[in-house]
Each structure stands twice: as C-alpha cells, then as structure tokens.
Write a protein that holds these residues in place. Structure first.
Motif, PDB file in Angstrom:
ATOM      1  N   ASP A  23       0.871  -1.172   0.081  1.00 13.90           N
ATOM      2  CA  ASP A  23       0.051   0.189  -0.056  1.00 13.90           C
ATOM      3  C   ASP A  23       0.932   1.266   0.078  1.00 13.90           C
ATOM      4  O   ASP A  23       0.529   2.125  -0.827  1.00 13.90           O
ATOM      5  N   TRP A  26       2.520   1.509  -3.383  1.00 15.24           N
ATOM      6  CA  TRP A  26       1.423   2.135  -4.412  1.00 15.24           C
ATOM      7  C   TRP A  26       1.241   3.479  -4.161  1.00 15.24           C
ATOM      8  O   TRP A  26       1.141   4.187  -5.154  1.00 15.24           O
ATOM      9  N   ILE A  34      -1.317   6.431 -11.302  1.00 14.66           N
ATOM     10  CA  ILE A  34      -2.042   5.403 -10.211  1.00 14.66           C
ATOM     11  C   ILE A  34      -3.627   5.651 -10.746  1.00 14.66           C
ATOM     12  O   ILE A  34      -4.173   4.794 -11.062  1.00 14.66           O
TER      13      ILE A  34
END
Length: 75
Positions: A23, A26, A34
């Motif tokens: 997480d 990312w 994204i």
C-alpha cells in the motif's frame, strides 16, 4: 542499501506488514499514473463482467483460479 538487501528484509516481514508495504509503495507512485492504471483496471473489470453476462466468459471458482495461477507460475 541495495535492492537485494531490501528484498531480503522484505522476506522477513509478516504478511500483514508486506501488505502495508505494498500500500505504501503504491501510494508513493505518481498520482496521475495511479489514476490511469486504476481506470484501465476498472474498464477491464467492466468488460469482463459484460462478457460474463453475455455468456462469452465462464466463471471459475476461487480455489480453482488460484491453482491455475500457481500451475502457470511453475512452468
């Protein structure tokens, strides 16, 4: 710190810690990238749902899907 040493340290983490790391990584990526990736995944998901509803795509249960992925990775 080298990538190999980072990978070695990651292997020592508990699964929940690895998930948190995923997480974090990312979210550290470029936000516009994204959003682009997430939009593509959303479109792909909708396309697959539509194909399933039209009878063009068969459903596979979870355990079978996981086994299929594992088998393909062993090749």
């Amino acid at each position: 710190m080298s990538l190999a040493s980072i990978q070695s340290e990651i292997e020592k983490l508990k699964p929940a810690e690895r998930a948190s790391l995923i997480d974090f990584l990312w979210e550290s990526l470029d936000e516009s990238r994204i959003n682009e990736i997430e939009a593509k995944w959303a479109a792909e998901s909708e396309d697959r749902i539509d194909a399933f509803e039209r009878g063009e795509l068969a459903a596979v249960d979870g355990p079978s899907a996981i086994e299929n992925v594992r088998s393909s990775l062993r090749k």
